[in-house]
Design a protein around this motif. Sequence first.
Motif, PDB file in Angstrom:
ATOM      1  N   ALA A  27      52.226  16.901  40.663  1.00 10.32           N
ATOM      2  CA  ALA A  27      52.096  16.766  39.211  1.00 10.32           C
ATOM      3  C   ALA A  27      51.287  17.919  38.632  1.00 10.32           C
ATOM      4  O   ALA A  27      51.127  18.011  37.421  1.00 10.32           O
ATOM      5  N   HIS A  28      50.765  18.796  39.504  1.00  6.17           N
ATOM      6  CA  HIS A  28      49.964  19.939  39.067  1.00  6.17           C
ATOM      7  C   HIS A  28      50.466  21.213  39.737  1.00  6.17           C
ATOM      8  O   HIS A  28      50.909  21.183  40.878  1.00  6.17           O
ATOM      9  N   TYR A  29      50.374  22.314  39.009  1.00  9.73           N
ATOM     10  CA  TYR A  29      50.754  23.613  39.567  1.00  9.73           C
ATOM     11  C   TYR A  29      49.789  24.667  39.043  1.00  9.73           C
ATOM     12  O   TYR A  29      49.446  24.673  37.862  1.00  9.73           O
ATOM     13  N   LEU A  30      49.345  25.515  39.935  1.00 11.33           N
ATOM     14  CA  LEU A  30      48.479  26.628  39.546  1.00 11.33           C
ATOM     15  C   LEU A  30      49.319  27.893  39.505  1.00 11.33           C
ATOM     16  O   LEU A  30      49.866  28.306  40.525  1.00 11.33           O
ATOM     17  N   GLN A  31      49.429  28.489  38.347  1.00 16.65           N
ATOM     18  CA  GLN A  31      50.173  29.742  38.181  1.00 16.65           C
ATOM     19  C   GLN A  31      49.158  30.875  38.245  1.00 16.65           C
ATOM     20  O   GLN A  31      48.650  31.332  37.222  1.00 16.65           O
ATOM     21  N   CYS A  32      48.842  31.295  39.473  1.00 13.55           N
ATOM     22  CA  CYS A  32      47.791  32.305  39.648  1.00 13.55           C
ATOM     23  C   CYS A  32      48.130  33.620  38.961  1.00 13.55           C
ATOM     24  O   CYS A  32      47.223  34.344  38.547  1.00 13.55           O
ATOM     25  N   ALA A  33      49.394  33.924  38.805  1.00 14.26           N
ATOM     26  CA  ALA A  33      49.758  35.163  38.106  1.00 14.26           C
ATOM     27  C   ALA A  33      49.172  35.162  36.697  1.00 14.26           C
ATOM     28  O   ALA A  33      48.737  36.200  36.203  1.00 14.26           O
ATOM     29  N   ARG A  34      49.136  34.005  36.056  1.00 15.98           N
ATOM     30  CA  ARG A  34      48.570  33.926  34.698  1.00 15.98           C
ATOM     31  C   ARG A  34      47.064  34.138  34.700  1.00 15.98           C
ATOM     32  O   ARG A  34      46.533  34.806  33.833  1.00 15.98           O
ATOM     33  N   VAL A  35      46.364  33.560  35.680  1.00 17.99           N
ATOM     34  CA  VAL A  35      44.908  33.719  35.706  1.00 17.99           C
ATOM     35  C   VAL A  35      44.541  35.159  36.061  1.00 17.99           C
ATOM     36  O   VAL A  35      43.494  35.647  35.658  1.00 17.99           O
ATOM     37  N   LEU A  36      45.432  35.856  36.768  1.00 12.20           N
ATOM     38  CA  LEU A  36      45.142  37.222  37.197  1.00 12.20           C
ATOM     39  C   LEU A  36      45.672  38.284  36.235  1.00 12.20           C
ATOM     40  O   LEU A  36      45.408  39.470  36.433  1.00 12.20           O
ATOM     41  N   MET A  37      46.401  37.894  35.185  1.00 15.01           N
ATOM     42  CA  MET A  37      46.976  38.905  34.295  1.00 15.01           C
ATOM     43  C   MET A  37      45.929  39.581  33.411  1.00 15.01           C
ATOM     44  O   MET A  37      46.157  40.666  32.895  1.00 15.01           O
ATOM     45  N   ASP A  38      44.768  38.966  33.275  1.00 13.95           N
ATOM     46  CA  ASP A  38      43.647  39.582  32.561  1.00 13.95           C
ATOM     47  C   ASP A  38      42.815  40.329  33.601  1.00 13.95           C
ATOM     48  O   ASP A  38      42.199  39.696  34.470  1.00 13.95           O
ATOM     49  N   PRO A  39      42.795  41.655  33.552  1.00 14.18           N
ATOM     50  CA  PRO A  39      42.077  42.422  34.583  1.00 14.18           C
ATOM     51  C   PRO A  39      40.597  42.067  34.716  1.00 14.18           C
ATOM     52  O   PRO A  39      40.060  42.051  35.825  1.00 14.18           O
ATOM     53  N   MET A  40      39.944  41.750  33.625  1.00 11.18           N
ATOM     54  CA  MET A  40      38.525  41.390  33.705  1.00 11.18           C
ATOM     55  C   MET A  40      38.352  40.038  34.403  1.00 11.18           C
ATOM     56  O   MET A  40      37.437  39.856  35.196  1.00 11.18           O
ATOM     57  N   ARG A  41      39.233  39.093  34.108  1.00 14.90           N
ATOM     58  CA  ARG A  41      39.180  37.785  34.764  1.00 14.90           C
ATOM     59  C   ARG A  41      39.481  37.953  36.251  1.00 14.90           C
ATOM     60  O   ARG A  41      38.793  37.386  37.099  1.00 14.90           O
ATOM     61  N   ALA A  42      40.495  38.741  36.591  1.00 17.06           N
ATOM     62  CA  ALA A  42      40.841  38.983  37.993  1.00 17.06           C
ATOM     63  C   ALA A  42      39.662  39.604  38.734  1.00 17.06           C
ATOM     64  O   ALA A  42      39.354  39.225  39.869  1.00 17.06           O
ATOM     65  N   SER A  43      38.990  40.538  38.086  1.00 16.50           N
ATOM     66  CA  SER A  43      37.829  41.182  38.688  1.00 16.50           C
ATOM     67  C   SER A  43      36.698  40.182  38.927  1.00 16.50           C
ATOM     68  O   SER A  43      36.068  40.180  39.995  1.00 16.50           O
ATOM     69  N   ARG A  44      36.445  39.313  37.947  1.00 22.25           N
ATOM     70  CA  ARG A  44      35.392  38.289  38.098  1.00 22.25           C
ATOM     71  C   ARG A  44      35.702  37.340  39.251  1.00 22.25           C
ATOM     72  O   ARG A  44      34.835  37.000  40.054  1.00 22.25           O
ATOM     73  N   LEU A  45      36.953  36.898  39.316  1.00 26.14           N
ATOM     74  CA  LEU A  45      37.336  35.957  40.372  1.00 26.14           C
ATOM     75  C   LEU A  45      37.240  36.614  41.748  1.00 26.14           C
ATOM     76  O   LEU A  45      36.776  35.998  42.710  1.00 26.14           O
ATOM     77  N   ALA A  46      37.674  37.866  41.860  1.00 26.04           N
ATOM     78  CA  ALA A  46      37.594  38.575  43.140  1.00 26.04           C
ATOM     79  C   ALA A  46      36.143  38.789  43.548  1.00 26.04           C
ATOM     80  O   ALA A  46      35.793  38.618  44.728  1.00 26.04           O
ATOM     81  N   ALA A  47      35.296  39.142  42.608  1.00 25.19           N
ATOM     82  CA  ALA A  47      33.873  39.325  42.926  1.00 25.19           C
ATOM     83  C   ALA A  47      33.265  38.017  43.416  1.00 25.19           C
ATOM     84  O   ALA A  47      32.476  38.007  44.372  1.00 25.19           O
ATOM     85  N   ALA A  48      33.637  36.918  42.790  1.00 17.75           N
ATOM     86  CA  ALA A  48      33.134  35.607  43.216  1.00 17.75           C
ATOM     87  C   ALA A  48      33.652  35.254  44.602  1.00 17.75           C
ATOM     88  O   ALA A  48      32.914  34.714  45.438  1.00 17.75           O
ATOM     89  N   LEU A  49      34.914  35.570  44.876  1.00 19.41           N
ATOM     90  CA  LEU A  49      35.493  35.303  46.192  1.00 19.41           C
ATOM     91  C   LEU A  49      34.828  36.180  47.251  1.00 19.41           C
ATOM     92  O   LEU A  49      34.470  35.702  48.329  1.00 19.41           O
ATOM     93  N   ALA A  50      34.627  37.450  46.946  1.00 17.96           N
ATOM     94  CA  ALA A  50      33.953  38.353  47.894  1.00 17.96           C
ATOM     95  C   ALA A  50      32.550  37.854  48.209  1.00 17.96           C
ATOM     96  O   ALA A  50      32.090  37.941  49.357  1.00 17.96           O
ATOM     97  N   ALA A  51      31.874  37.298  47.214  1.00 18.00           N
ATOM     98  CA  ALA A  51      30.514  36.792  47.419  1.00 18.00           C
ATOM     99  C   ALA A  51      30.487  35.577  48.349  1.00 18.00           C
ATOM    100  O   ALA A  51      29.447  35.277  48.936  1.00 18.00           O
ATOM    101  N   LYS A  52      31.619  34.883  48.495  1.00 16.95           N
ATOM    102  CA  LYS A  52      31.699  33.729  49.406  1.00 16.95           C
ATOM    103  C   LYS A  52      31.780  34.155  50.865  1.00 16.95           C
ATOM    104  O   LYS A  52      31.549  33.349  51.763  1.00 16.95           O
ATOM    105  N   LEU A  53      32.138  35.411  51.113  1.00 16.78           N
ATOM    106  CA  LEU A  53      32.250  35.891  52.495  1.00 16.78           C
ATOM    107  C   LEU A  53      30.855  36.144  53.048  1.00 16.78           C
ATOM    108  O   LEU A  53      30.006  36.722  52.360  1.00 16.78           O
ATOM    109  N   PRO A  54      30.612  35.762  54.295  1.00 18.91           N
ATOM    110  CA  PRO A  54      29.302  36.071  54.895  1.00 18.91           C
ATOM    111  C   PRO A  54      29.060  37.582  54.899  1.00 18.91           C
ATOM    112  O   PRO A  54      29.990  38.370  55.119  1.00 18.91           O
TER     113      PRO A  54
END
Length: 194
Positions: free
Chosen positions: A30-57
């Motif tokens: 009943a739910h779908y995540l369209q990641c292409a939409r969340v990543l189409m804003d370069p600043m948002r994509a950059s924020r999300l990637a930085a947050a993901l990188a910070a999760k790595l040891p």
Amino acid sequence: MQDEEVLAEFRASKALLEGHFLLSSGRHSAHYLQCARVLMDPMRASRLAAALAAKLPRDLRKDIAKVVSPAMGGVIIGHEMGRALGVEAMFVERPTGTFELRRGFALEPGDKVLMVEDVVTTGLSSREAIAAINDAGGEVIAAAALVDRSGGSIDLGVPFFPLIALNFPTYAADEVPPELAASEAVKPGSRAKS
């Protein structure tokens, strides 16, 4: 970045969809995540990637020589992860049905690689990408994704670091609840068949 902040990014970009969806895994939701939409804003994509990188040891981050992602869904987040980690990013694609490096992309023997996806549900594409990277001479030392939809059941054979785990229920075709079955399933995403 906390889970609610991540979800706020998806909601703000209208990337969190509700309805009846047939996922690429063959399951219904009943739910779908369209990641292409969340990543189409370069600043948002950059924020999300930085947050993901910070999760790595920290010790893992320093060992990563390259980021490789599967096309198409992983290309943008893979590129942004390369930027966040200060390493080159490339992608594997399936010109004949099997993932491979193309376009002049190459790995040096033994390159330590982070494989990055947008969404992981069953892990099939991730495992196929990891196999292609290893076949090309790289050594996948970890995997990361914006979203883990596996319900915590994923085993990619390497440490796995998602930015957020979302456990929206999914159903096999013979398990779809009546209220969901009452509407036609839509096949979203890059593998949709028209």
